[in-house]
Design a protein around this motif. Structure first.
Motif, mmCIF file in Angstrom:
data_model
loop_
_atom_site.group_PDB
_atom_site.id
_atom_site.type_symbol
_atom_site.label_atom_id
_atom_site.label_comp_id
_atom_site.label_asym_id
_atom_site.label_seq_id
_atom_site.Cartn_x
_atom_site.Cartn_y
_atom_site.Cartn_z
ATOM 1 N N THR B 270 0.832 -1.198 0.000
ATOM 2 C CA THR B 270 0.000 0.000 0.000
ATOM 3 C C THR B 270 0.868 1.251 0.000
ATOM 4 O O THR B 270 1.804 1.347 0.772
ATOM 5 N N GLY B 271 0.529 2.167 -0.858
ATOM 6 C CA GLY B 271 1.341 3.380 -0.973
ATOM 7 C C GLY B 271 2.151 3.384 -2.249
ATOM 8 O O GLY B 271 2.584 4.437 -2.705
ATOM 9 N N LEU B 273 1.110 2.780 -5.230
ATOM 10 C CA LEU B 273 0.399 3.451 -6.311
ATOM 11 C C LEU B 273 0.542 4.968 -6.176
ATOM 12 O O LEU B 273 0.765 5.675 -7.163
ATOM 13 N N LEU B 274 0.444 5.454 -4.950
ATOM 14 C CA LEU B 274 0.612 6.893 -4.741
ATOM 15 C C LEU B 274 2.003 7.332 -5.171
ATOM 16 O O LEU B 274 2.163 8.316 -5.885
ATOM 17 N N HIS B 303 -8.596 -3.016 -10.972
ATOM 18 C CA HIS B 303 -8.328 -2.765 -9.562
ATOM 19 C C HIS B 303 -9.590 -2.880 -8.735
ATOM 20 O O HIS B 303 -10.046 -1.936 -8.091
ATOM 21 N N TYR B 305 -12.055 -3.635 -5.876
ATOM 22 C CA TYR B 305 -11.992 -3.539 -4.432
ATOM 23 C C TYR B 305 -11.792 -4.921 -3.809
ATOM 24 O O TYR B 305 -11.029 -5.104 -2.882
ATOM 25 N N LEU B 308 -8.429 -6.774 -3.300
ATOM 26 C CA LEU B 308 -7.518 -6.331 -2.259
ATOM 27 C C LEU B 308 -7.599 -7.247 -1.045
ATOM 28 O O LEU B 308 -8.545 -7.993 -0.868
ATOM 29 N N ASN B 332 -7.881 -0.455 5.752
ATOM 30 C CA ASN B 332 -6.438 -0.680 5.846
ATOM 31 C C ASN B 332 -6.025 -1.823 4.933
ATOM 32 O O ASN B 332 -5.829 -2.936 5.375
ATOM 33 N N PRO B 333 -5.922 -1.557 3.631
ATOM 34 C CA PRO B 333 -5.544 -2.635 2.712
ATOM 35 C C PRO B 333 -4.041 -2.928 2.762
ATOM 36 O O PRO B 333 -3.256 -2.040 3.094
ATOM 37 N N ASP B 336 -1.641 -2.390 -3.126
ATOM 38 C CA ASP B 336 -2.150 -1.532 -4.176
ATOM 39 C C ASP B 336 -1.988 -2.282 -5.481
ATOM 40 O O ASP B 336 -1.061 -3.075 -5.619
ATOM 41 N N ARG B 339 -0.715 0.035 -12.133
ATOM 42 C CA ARG B 339 -0.913 -0.239 -13.556
ATOM 43 C C ARG B 339 0.427 -0.314 -14.285
ATOM 44 O O ARG B 339 1.391 0.322 -13.879
#
Lengths: 422, 373
Positions: B270-271, B273-274, B303, B305, B308, B332-333, B336, B339
């Motif tokens: 997680t994070g 992708l950001l 993607h 949901y 996840l 709280n996945p 991510d 792509r």
């Protein structure tokens, strides 16, 4: 004494001085000009940046301890980040500092008062008591001397924490008012007038502005909407509460991140009004962004090119919003507008003190944080930048008290309002 | 026969790993892969089979059992597929001798398209009657003779998989210095062991700076920062929120992967992708370090949901926020989906590949029949 008597008294005083000035009308214009120019320079850059630069050198080299000079790569790392202002404990100051300012400085440096609006209001309120307690020394006029009295107070506040744009704008306006004060006015009247001006500024530019924004932005919220917001902005909070009390049915996604985790405060407020909320940390945002219908963000200040300078992380929320075609709406009062142009969140920023926010809230790992090991390990440093810059391209609209405008028209607003209003 | 296979899948050793996976006692893609290989080796060494199909069925049933236990640990399935692929290869060599290798195929576009398989697996499966080797399937006199003959090579094949997993960090990071140059600023998030090895290996040759985003709510970046700085790499630890602000000064983003998907995208911490999106916005290259055991024949274009995996909310909003706990939904996945457009290159233990050629790697690593276990 009556007004006439007072005027007589002043007339006599002025006659006694009679040193350089001849008339009353002539000096007022150059004084105003000078005051304005001085205030511009001071308000915008000089004290802030000079102070910042000095602090940074000391602060960072202090943080690294002895390890700075040994390694070339290290030194390079330091150089890049060296312009970030690192707050340091207030040690020395020249001139008398008013107790209200000392108190405020402490609250700023302890992050007890945060947020552009709160800091601006607190500063202006403190200045009101400074002005009320001010006595013009003999052989001086209030309109000329009060500013020199306020300057050390301002630099004290800046030393506590770099000045926010809102404070800069408000102080500039205050200086303008001071220099424009009629010298014929008796001292108490002049002080009262100034305090009134300050009250009006707070009322017109912040409180009323917020109410207008509440109404305007509230119209953008419809039943069934999912509003996503980042951290906590006082304006956004008001907008949400207003929309809720208008009977709109919507839910809120609060995104949050270290270092400040301000979103929790918003969460408390919203849940106490039983608005359905979802809470997540910034990295998890992509998994839920598709659920949001509108992104509402607050701002620290707005550059004239439409870039939003706001809490670190805002830029990423807006970026993702744009990518997933969710409208990004920024709520910002016009007094937060800054005349400068921002292109990069790196060039101007502020570091949060490490010890204030060092501990992750629920760290499961025993070796949770390295605040202690920073000193033992010269290669490790912790940075907590507080702000970032959202480019105007990722913003759909800005809601101000003068209406909803696209970010690329920001520069026309100060002109429309009259330059001296900002 | 079916009940026999069932028995294999229910063996104690398989059961133990399955429950460990389910309880997340085995986490991390490499750990899961190694554990799976060990279990498969055990299963194969004990297995009784008289032809290759039986063996494949046994391995598949074990694989299915493990994958069902934890569908989000994609490497478990990958390892099973890899083992199957190796076993088939060994089998073919054993039965064909060198015949297959010497068999020349004339290349033509039509053949390439119709077969879709650029390499080795297109060898036509010979009928057992034509066989001249000592390996005899379905020998009525001695049903175990096939297994006895094949097992040593099978063990070797599985050992190969294991060796690959054990050397994966070294092999990924062996070209690190070609990717990191002096005085660069590299950004990474969280704590990926592959990235850690990669950066440390580059540090032998280059003097550079790493910015580590701490990656809440696990804050594994702290551990990463500590580890890197103790190897004398100039390290800056920052909160996730400042990635965008710092990105304009970052030369390269280096991420780890949880699983690389067939379309060239990936599941990652997680994070990711950001960070990758922020890098994309600044035109900063995104480099992903991952072993090839993470290649997964799976697609995730939307993607979803549901794709996840969610972790417990207490690390985001703990019980100390008493009154909030039952009023607020917390998300709280673990992962991510990134792509393929956001990734510039995958650095694997077997060369560097662009996302667009991941499908080919998958074709080469696994047999098409095994995509569904």
């Amino acid at each position: 004494m009556t007004k006439a008597e007072r005027r007589e008294l002043q007339e006599r005083q002025r006659a006694e001085k009679a040193s350089g000035k001849t008339g009353s009308a002539a000096p007022s214009t150059p004084a105003a000009k000078k005051g304005r120019r001085g205030s511009l320079a001071e308000g915008l850059s000089t004290p802030g940046s000079a102070q910042k630069g000095k602090e940074t050198k000391e602060g960072v080299s202090g943080a690294v301890g002895g390890g700075g000079g040994e390694d070339a790569g290290k030194a390079r790392g330091l150089r890049i980040f060296s312009h970030f202002g690192l707050p340091k404990p207030i040690t020395s100051h020249k001139g008398e500092i008013h107790p209200a300012i000392v108190r405020l400085g402490l609250q700023f440096s302890e992050f007890k008062i945060t947020g552009a609006n709160a800091r601006c209001i607190a500063t202006l309120t403190a200045f009101k008591s400074v002005i009320q307690d001010y006595v013009t020394p003999p052989n001086n006029t209030l309109s000329r001397h009060l500013m020199t009295h306020l300057s050390p107070q301002i630099s004290y506040l800046v030393a506590a924490r770099p000045m926010s744009v809102t404070m800069g704008n408000a102080i500039r306006q205050l200086k303008l008012e001071i220099s424009g004060t009629d010298i014929d006015l008796p001292e108490q009247d002049a002080k009262d007038a100034l305090c009134d001006k300050i009250d009006n500024y707070i009322r017109d530019r912040i409180i009323i502005a917020d109410q207008v924004i509440q109404d305007t932005a509230g119209k953008k919220i419809k039943d069934g909407d999912v509003i996503l917001t980042y951290a906590r902005s006082s304006v956004v909070e008001k907008v949400l509460l207003q929309a809720h009390s208008d009977g709109k049915k919507f839910s809120v996604i609060v995104v949050d991140s270290r270092p400040m985790l301000e979103g929790k405060n918003l969460l408390h407020t919203l849940s106490s009004h039983s608005i359905p909320t979802t809470y997540l940390l910034l990295p998890s945002l992509p998994s839920i962004i598709t659920e949001a219908t509108t992104i509402l963000l607050g701002a620290h200040s707005l550059h004239s090119n439409g870039a939003v300078y706001s809490r670190a992380g805002t830029a990423m929320v807006a970026m993702l919003g744009k990518e997933y075609r969710v409208p990004v709406v920024v709520c910002c009062e016009t007094y937060k507008f800054s005349e400068s142009v921002g292109v990069d969140g790196f060039s101007k920023n502020e570091l949060a003190p490490i010890n204030k926010f060092s501990t992750p809230p629920h760290s499961k790992s025993p070796q949770s944080l390295l605040s202690a090991s920073t000193n033992e390990n010269p290669y490790l440093e912790i940075l907590n930048p507080l702000y970032d810059l959202t480019p105007p391209t990722s913003i759909t609209a800005v809601v101000t008290e003068v209406g909803v405008i696209p970010p690329n028209s920001i520069s026309s607003i100060p002109l429309a309002l009259g330059r001296n209003m900002i | 026969m079916a009940s026999d296979i069932q028995n294999y899948a229910n063996q104690r050793i398989v059961e133990v790993l399955a429950s460990k996976l389910r309880r997340r006692q085995v986490v991390g893609s490499r750990n899961a892969a190694i554990e799976t290989t060990l279990v498969l080796r055990q299963v194969v060494s004990k297995a009784r089979f008289s032809n290759i199909d039986q063996l494949v069925d046994i391995i598949r049933s074990v694989g299915r059992r493990l994958v069902e236990a934890q569908p989000k640990e994609h490497t478990v399935g990958n390892t099973v597929r890899k083992v199957l692929h190796h076993i088939r290869e060994e089998y073919h060599t054993a039965v064909e001798g060198t015949a297959a290798a010497t068999k020349k195929e004339d290349f033509s576009i039509s053949r390439f398209v119709s077969q879709g398989q650029p390499r080795k697996q297109n060898i036509p499966v010979p009928k057992s009657e034509e066989r001249t080797t000592t390996l005899r399937e379905n020998d009525p006199d001695d049903p175990d003779s096939f297994a006895k003959g094949l097992k040593p090579v099978l063990m070797e094949a599985i050992q190969d998989v294991l060796d690959e997993l054990e050397t994966v960090y070294d092999n990924v990071s062996k070209n690190a210095r070609d990717h990191i140059h002096s005085d660069e600023i590299v950004l990474t998030i969280g704590h990926s062991k592959t990235v850690e090895a990669f950066l440390k290996s580059a540090a032998h040759y280059r003097n550079y700076t790493v910015i580590v985003a701490e990656s809440s709510p696990s804050y594994s970046g702290h551990e990463m920062a500590r580890s890197l700085s103790s190897s004398n790499i100039s390290t800056f630890l920052v909160p996730d929120s400042s990635i965008y602000a710092l990105m304009s000064r970052v030369n390269k983003v280096i991420l780890g992967a949880h699983a690389i998907l067939a379309n060239g995208g990936m599941f990652a911490l997680t994070g990711s992708l950001l960070a990758a999106s922020a890098a994309h916005a600044h035109s900063t290259p995104v480099v992903v370090c991952a072993g090839q055991f993470k290649l997964t024949p799976l697609w995730n274009l939307y993607h979803e949901y549901g794709a996840l995996d969610f972790s417990d909310p207490s690390s985001v909003l703990g019980f100390e926020e008493g009154d909030l706990v039952d009023k607020v939904d917390v998300i709280n996945p673990y992962f991510d989906y990134v792509r393929p457009e956001l990734v510039d290159v995958y650095i694997t233990n077997d060369g560097d590949h662009p996302p667009s050629s991941v499908y080919r790697l998958i074709k080469e690593s696994y047999d098409d029949d095994d995509h569904e276990l």
